[in-house]
Scaffold this active site. Sequence first.
Site, PDB file in Angstrom:
ATOM      1  N   GLU A 249       1.770  -5.603   3.967  1.00  0.00           N
ATOM      2  CA  GLU A 249       2.859  -4.974   3.705  1.00  0.00           C
ATOM      3  C   GLU A 249       3.752  -5.698   3.469  1.00  0.00           C
ATOM      4  OE1 GLU A 249       3.715  -2.638   1.927  1.00  0.00           O
ATOM      5  OE2 GLU A 249       2.327  -0.979   1.866  1.00  0.00           O
ATOM      6  N   ARG A 287      -6.184   0.657  -1.872  1.00  0.00           N
ATOM      7  CA  ARG A 287      -6.364   1.564  -2.305  1.00  0.00           C
ATOM      8  C   ARG A 287      -4.796   2.534  -2.537  1.00  0.00           C
ATOM      9  NH1 ARG A 287      -8.254   5.892  -0.427  1.00  0.00           N
ATOM     10  NH2 ARG A 287      -7.028   8.095   0.749  1.00  0.00           N
ATOM     11  N   HIS A 291      -2.713   1.637  -9.150  1.00  0.00           N
ATOM     12  CA  HIS A 291      -2.844   2.149 -10.291  1.00  0.00           C
ATOM     13  C   HIS A 291      -1.129   1.999 -10.025  1.00  0.00           C
ATOM     14  CE1 HIS A 291      -1.859   5.993  -7.536  1.00  0.00           C
ATOM     15  NE2 HIS A 291      -1.340   5.040  -7.120  1.00  0.00           N
TER      16      HIS A 291
END
EC number: 2.1.1.-
Length: 382
Positions: A249, A287, A291
């Site tokens: 991350e 995940r 998008h």
Amino acid sequence: MEAIAQEIQKLHANTDEAGRGKINHDLSVLLASFDTDWEKILKLAAGPLRLALVKVGVDQGIFHALNERSHTLPELIEKTGVAPYLLERILRGQASFGMIKEEGAKGFAANRFTTLLAGPNTSGAVTYIFDILRPIASAIPGFLSERNNPAITSTHDTVFQRAFNTELGGFEWMTGHPEHYGNLFQFLALRPNCEWVDAFPIEAEIGSFTNDPHVEKVLLVDVGGGTGAQSVAFRKKLPHVKGRVIVQEIAETLIHVGAKAPAGIEFMEYDCFTPQPIRGAKFYYLRYVMHLWQDERCVEALKVIITAMGPESRLIIDEAVIPDRDVPWQAACQSILMTAALAGAERTLTEWHNLLDAAGLKILNIFPYDLNMQSVIIAVPK
């Protein structure tokens, strides 16, 4: 009517998730068919007020207070400090929308919705909806009206810039407003626990990958994995399978992990457009990442992963695969907001095949696992 309601409740309780979804949809259509034209307009007008009343209930501690015990109006006036005539109207409004329930002439109590609104993550979720999603939705009509060509092709030229009067992209802006990151994570934490690890034969996919007792291989690289919720689900599913599990991350997100890092999970600061340092892992897992971007940006990130994949590696994309028509409202709303805020998109099956093909990947299988078309996509390099 009571007998009909009991029969519907019985059907709802004794069916699977798909059956419950169909019952909910059919009932919504039936109820909407009873509305007059004026009632439909009034419900549109009530939409913004409904959200405002939820925010007031969270901010003023009304839901928390009622979730602990029933209160009279004078008790709530004393607790909140809101003017009596105003608070009484607010409480009546909240009761009319089913957020709380009335007891007697001047009493109020909790119901199931109250308990949800008093929950540990709801305050941040409601604040995120009110402070971020609401302005974006409100800015969409003006954005379209002002532009000759409303196509959204850049993260710096979206509805987000209009909504927040900024030239920064959504995530750049959020970096300067870290409180919204925390609210976003609380919002996402409320999603149902439909586990991707139960959606496909994961142990069969692992096979003999970890059989060498002298080498501790990397089982899962959770790219853009937030605070590690999906990696924790992976560990719980496979406690007996050895191997490293790594969450990657950006620094702004890792701040929210801190000392609360789950046992057995490693955290690594990483930007997914830079060379992937973990090579030859079994699963590279994404995940709700693809998008966020348009195809060109996705292809760039996917090609980085491909360079790190070994012969036994698998790419797992955990996102919606939406149908060409009759899209569930949840997926439709998410798709609109992703495009408006970040120039991203939810994709159809054809669009997923085209995207992965452009990146040099082929789809081996797709496993849908919830009513919002959330699916596990398994792919390998061509």
